[in-house]
Design a protein around this motif. Structure first.
Motif, PDB file in Angstrom:
ATOM      1  N   UNK A 109       0.831  -1.204   0.000  1.00 55.03           N
ATOM      2  CA  UNK A 109       0.000   0.000   0.000  1.00 55.03           C
ATOM      3  C   UNK A 109       0.869   1.258   0.000  1.00 55.03           C
ATOM      4  N   UNK A 110       1.952   1.242   0.772  1.00 55.32           N
ATOM      5  CA  UNK A 110       2.862   2.379   0.804  1.00 55.32           C
ATOM      6  C   UNK A 110       3.454   2.620  -0.580  1.00 55.32           C
ATOM      7  N   UNK A 111       3.898   1.558  -1.223  1.00 56.95           N
ATOM      8  CA  UNK A 111       4.479   1.679  -2.558  1.00 56.95           C
ATOM      9  C   UNK A 111       3.451   2.260  -3.528  1.00 56.95           C
ATOM     10  N   UNK A 112       2.209   1.793  -3.442  1.00 56.69           N
ATOM     11  CA  UNK A 112       1.151   2.269  -4.334  1.00 56.69           C
ATOM     12  C   UNK A 112       0.883   3.754  -4.123  1.00 56.69           C
ATOM     13  N   UNK A 113       0.776   4.179  -2.864  1.00 59.18           N
ATOM     14  CA  UNK A 113       0.516   5.585  -2.573  1.00 59.18           C
ATOM     15  C   UNK A 113       1.692   6.464  -2.987  1.00 59.18           C
ATOM     16  N   UNK A 114       2.900   6.002  -2.723  1.00 60.63           N
ATOM     17  CA  UNK A 114       4.084   6.778  -3.109  1.00 60.63           C
ATOM     18  C   UNK A 114       4.162   6.895  -4.627  1.00 60.63           C
TER      19      UNK A 114
ATOM     20  N   UNK B  41       7.342  18.548 -11.891  1.00 62.88           N
ATOM     21  CA  UNK B  41       8.152  18.885 -10.723  1.00 62.88           C
ATOM     22  C   UNK B  41       9.348  17.964 -10.561  1.00 62.88           C
ATOM     23  N   UNK B  42       9.317  16.811 -11.224  1.00 63.65           N
ATOM     24  CA  UNK B  42      10.450  15.888 -11.174  1.00 63.65           C
ATOM     25  C   UNK B  42      10.421  14.995 -12.409  1.00 63.65           C
ATOM     26  N   UNK B  43      11.565  14.369 -12.667  1.00 67.85           N
ATOM     27  CA  UNK B  43      11.654  13.468 -13.810  1.00 67.85           C
ATOM     28  C   UNK B  43      11.176  12.080 -13.407  1.00 67.85           C
ATOM     29  N   UNK B  44      10.988  11.238 -14.398  1.00 74.18           N
ATOM     30  CA  UNK B  44      10.543   9.870 -14.127  1.00 74.18           C
ATOM     31  C   UNK B  44      11.574   9.118 -13.306  1.00 74.18           C
ATOM     32  N   UNK B  45      12.844   9.337 -13.606  1.00 75.78           N
ATOM     33  CA  UNK B  45      13.916   8.666 -12.859  1.00 75.78           C
ATOM     34  C   UNK B  45      13.939   9.128 -11.403  1.00 75.78           C
ATOM     35  N   UNK B  46      13.766  10.424 -11.164  1.00 78.76           N
ATOM     36  CA  UNK B  46      13.720  10.938  -9.799  1.00 78.76           C
ATOM     37  C   UNK B  46      12.524  10.363  -9.041  1.00 78.76           C
ATOM     38  N   UNK B  47      11.403  10.221  -9.731  1.00 78.75           N
ATOM     39  CA  UNK B  47      10.204   9.664  -9.106  1.00 78.75           C
ATOM     40  C   UNK B  47      10.426   8.206  -8.713  1.00 78.75           C
ATOM     41  N   UNK B  48      11.041   7.447  -9.612  1.00 78.83           N
ATOM     42  CA  UNK B  48      11.309   6.034  -9.318  1.00 78.83           C
ATOM     43  C   UNK B  48      12.229   5.913  -8.109  1.00 78.83           C
ATOM     44  N   UNK B  49      13.283   6.747  -8.080  1.00 77.66           N
ATOM     45  CA  UNK B  49      14.223   6.707  -6.960  1.00 77.66           C
ATOM     46  C   UNK B  49      13.531   7.108  -5.658  1.00 77.66           C
ATOM     47  N   UNK B  50      12.662   8.111  -5.707  1.00 74.49           N
ATOM     48  CA  UNK B  50      11.944   8.549  -4.516  1.00 74.49           C
ATOM     49  C   UNK B  50      11.078   7.420  -3.948  1.00 74.49           C
TER      50      UNK B  50
ATOM     51  N   UNK C 139      11.444   4.168  -4.396  1.00 70.48           N
ATOM     52  CA  UNK C 139      12.314   3.117  -3.852  1.00 70.48           C
ATOM     53  C   UNK C 139      12.895   3.525  -2.503  1.00 70.48           C
ATOM     54  N   UNK C 140      13.311   4.788  -2.372  1.00 74.33           N
ATOM     55  CA  UNK C 140      13.857   5.268  -1.101  1.00 74.33           C
ATOM     56  C   UNK C 140      12.819   5.214   0.009  1.00 74.33           C
ATOM     57  N   UNK C 141      11.577   5.599  -0.312  1.00 73.22           N
ATOM     58  CA  UNK C 141      10.519   5.572   0.700  1.00 73.22           C
ATOM     59  C   UNK C 141      10.243   4.148   1.182  1.00 73.22           C
ATOM     60  N   UNK C 142      10.178   3.224   0.258  1.00 74.52           N
ATOM     61  CA  UNK C 142       9.907   1.827   0.623  1.00 74.52           C
ATOM     62  C   UNK C 142      11.084   1.263   1.421  1.00 74.52           C
ATOM     63  N   UNK C 143      12.302   1.578   1.001  1.00 74.48           N
ATOM     64  CA  UNK C 143      13.485   1.096   1.723  1.00 74.48           C
ATOM     65  C   UNK C 143      13.508   1.641   3.142  1.00 74.48           C
ATOM     66  N   UNK C 144      13.209   2.952   3.285  1.00 73.64           N
ATOM     67  CA  UNK C 144      13.175   3.540   4.633  1.00 73.64           C
ATOM     68  C   UNK C 144      12.099   2.890   5.490  1.00 73.64           C
ATOM     69  N   UNK C 145      10.953   2.592   4.903  1.00 72.10           N
ATOM     70  CA  UNK C 145       9.871   1.946   5.652  1.00 72.10           C
ATOM     71  C   UNK C 145      10.294   0.556   6.108  1.00 72.10           C
ATOM     72  N   UNK C 146      10.984  -0.166   5.243  1.00 71.85           N
ATOM     73  CA  UNK C 146      11.444  -1.505   5.620  1.00 71.85           C
ATOM     74  C   UNK C 146      12.482  -1.415   6.726  1.00 71.85           C
TER      75      UNK C 146
END
Length: 122
Positions: free
Chosen positions: A32-37, A49-58, A60-67
């Motif tokens: 659910x977190x990944x979906x919302x992010x 406001x950001x590129x596709x690559x920046x969005x993908x990295x963001x 992944x970073x959010x999910x990694x921090x949550x884990x």
């Protein structure tokens, strides 16, 4: 009347079931977190406001921090809090005025440590 072996077996299965359920819930929550992010990132990309690559990295970073946060919560719960005060170190100072202040602070720390030892004895 059930024997002690049946009771132990049921307790074991209950523990395994609870662990399995907790794992499933954690997986759903991360999903659910990944979906919302991803939705937020897609909106930001659409607005430019950001590129596709920046969005993908963001995402992944959010999910990694949550884990990592989940692991940290478990680690914190597993560790018993220390009842000892944290050691304090005072670095030596070259300036004479600061040196006298550092000396005064050292004396205060030592007196507090002595008082703490006295209180522990009582």
């Amino acid at each position: 009347m059930p024997g002690i072996g049946d009771l132990v077996q049921k307790a074991f299965y209950l523990g395994v079931g609870m662990a399995s359920y907790a794992g499933e819930r954690a997986g759903k929550t991360l999903g659910e977190l990944r979906s919302q992010a991803q939705k937020i990132a897609d909106e930001m990309v659409a607005r430019g406001e950001m590129t596709t690559e920046e969005a993908r990295k963001m995402v992944e970073d959010m999910v990694t921090r949550a884990q990592n946060t989940e692991g940290a919560v478990i680690d914190v719960q597993a560790k018993a809090p220390s009842r000892e005060p944290r050691p304090i170190e005072i670095d030596d100072v070259d300036d004479a005025a600061d040196s006298s202040e550092a000396s005064s602070l050292r004396q205060q720390v030592e007196s507090l440590q002595d008082e703490l030892r006295r209180l522990k004895k009582d």
